[in-house]
Design a protein around this motif. Structure first.
Motif, PDB file in Angstrom:
ATOM      1  N   LEU A 163      -2.487  -0.658   9.035  1.00  0.00           N
ATOM      2  CA  LEU A 163      -3.548  -0.815   8.039  1.00  0.00           C
ATOM      3  C   LEU A 163      -4.900  -0.302   8.524  1.00  0.00           C
ATOM      4  N   THR A 217      -7.619   6.984   6.789  1.00  0.00           N
ATOM      5  CA  THR A 217      -7.361   5.610   6.373  1.00  0.00           C
ATOM      6  C   THR A 217      -5.864   5.401   6.200  1.00  0.00           C
ATOM      7  N   TYR A 277      -7.866  -6.672  -1.047  1.00  0.00           N
ATOM      8  CA  TYR A 277      -7.929  -5.751   0.092  1.00  0.00           C
ATOM      9  C   TYR A 277      -7.037  -4.528  -0.157  1.00  0.00           C
ATOM     10  N   VAL A 278      -5.815  -4.776  -0.588  1.00  0.00           N
ATOM     11  CA  VAL A 278      -4.877  -3.682  -0.855  1.00  0.00           C
ATOM     12  C   VAL A 278      -5.420  -2.774  -1.953  1.00  0.00           C
ATOM     13  N   PHE A 325      -4.266   4.360   3.571  1.00  0.00           N
ATOM     14  CA  PHE A 325      -3.788   4.872   2.283  1.00  0.00           C
ATOM     15  C   PHE A 325      -3.531   6.375   2.341  1.00  0.00           C
ATOM     16  N   PRO A 337      -7.797   2.240  10.212  1.00  0.00           N
ATOM     17  CA  PRO A 337      -8.063   3.686  10.277  1.00  0.00           C
ATOM     18  C   PRO A 337      -7.682   4.220  11.656  1.00  0.00           C
ATOM     19  N   ARG A 367      -8.523  -2.280  -2.877  1.00  0.00           N
ATOM     20  CA  ARG A 367      -9.674  -1.525  -2.371  1.00  0.00           C
ATOM     21  C   ARG A 367      -9.215  -0.373  -1.490  1.00  0.00           C
ATOM     22  N   GLU A 368      -8.295  -0.659  -0.586  1.00  0.00           N
ATOM     23  CA  GLU A 368      -7.804   0.375   0.329  1.00  0.00           C
ATOM     24  C   GLU A 368      -7.093   1.491  -0.419  1.00  0.00           C
ATOM     25  N   CYS A 369      -6.470   1.165  -1.532  1.00  0.00           N
ATOM     26  CA  CYS A 369      -5.746   2.160  -2.336  1.00  0.00           C
ATOM     27  C   CYS A 369      -6.669   2.877  -3.316  1.00  0.00           C
ATOM     28  N   LYS A 370      -7.962   2.642  -3.210  1.00  0.00           N
ATOM     29  CA  LYS A 370      -8.973   3.318  -4.025  1.00  0.00           C
ATOM     30  C   LYS A 370      -8.797   3.084  -5.523  1.00  0.00           C
ATOM     31  N   MET A 418       0.835  -1.207   0.000  1.00  0.00           N
ATOM     32  CA  MET A 418       0.000   0.000   0.000  1.00  0.00           C
ATOM     33  C   MET A 418       0.869   1.255   0.000  1.00  0.00           C
TER      34      MET A 418
END
Length: 191
Positions: free
Chosen positions: A147, A156, A85-86, A158, A149, A88-91, A50
């Motif tokens: 990882l 978040t 997951y990565v 990211f 929030p 999604r978290e990184c948009k 990330m």
């Protein structure tokens, strides 16, 4: 894990996979499990990947293709939950995937989705990251907390990784407005 190059056989395999790939919105892909470890199979931290995406050291398209199964009801299920997951978290909005249409024949899909130990009870919407046995100790706990929030400011992971800066010659992680966030990403100096 990220290497797109390599020997000629790997390059040919990747080319074939790219030719057969399908572009899919990340939000349309579900997790086949409810939990996942904080490291990939090759022992790289999810948070490290990330961080590299946030700092544009790594392009999400350079990661191996997600393997996705389409169930009988038409929903898409990932066989690569930590990578999903990565992303999604990184948009990341959409990505090329390797589509596997034969979910009935896919043993990995069945084991991950319906397995007794780690199967999906959240209907594929949530993946909880836990510390892996291979990454114990303080570093493992810090990688999992990095990882999450921030409880104080709500940022978040990211966003923290994007804003993270290091003090020159000191390697101290600095996020100006939140001391808790600084602690959450302090372990990044070793990346």
């Amino acid at each position: 894990m990220h290497s797109a190059g390599g020997c000629k056989a790997k390059g040919a395999t990747r080319r074939r996979a790219l030719e057969a790939s399908v572009k899919v919105k990340i939000c349309d892909i579900l997790f086949t499990q409810d939990t996942g470890f904080s490291t990939f199979t090759d022992k790289r931290w999810l948070a490290q990947t990330m961080y590299e995406i946030a700092k544009t050291k790594l392009n999400p398209q350079d990661l191996p293709l997600l393997r996705v199964c389409r169930s009988e009801d038409g929903r898409l299920w990932s066989l690569d939950n930590r990578r999903l997951y990565v992303l999604r978290e990184c948009k990341v909005r959409s990505i090329l995937v390797e589509l596997i249409d034969h979910t009935n024949e896919c043993l990995e899909y069945t084991c991950k989705r319906f397995g007794m130990i780690n199967g999906s009870t959240s209907e594929g919407k949530v993946l909880v990251i836990k510390q892996g046995t291979q990454c114990g100790g303080k570093q493992g706990k810090m990688s999992v907390s990095a990882l999450m929030p921030c409880l104080d400011c709500g940022q978040t992971a990211f966003v923290r990784f994007q804003r993270l800066q290091f003090v020159k010659y000191n390697k101290k992680a600095v996020l100006d407005d939140c001391a808790t966030c600084e602690q959450l990403v302090g372990w990044c100096k070793k990346l």
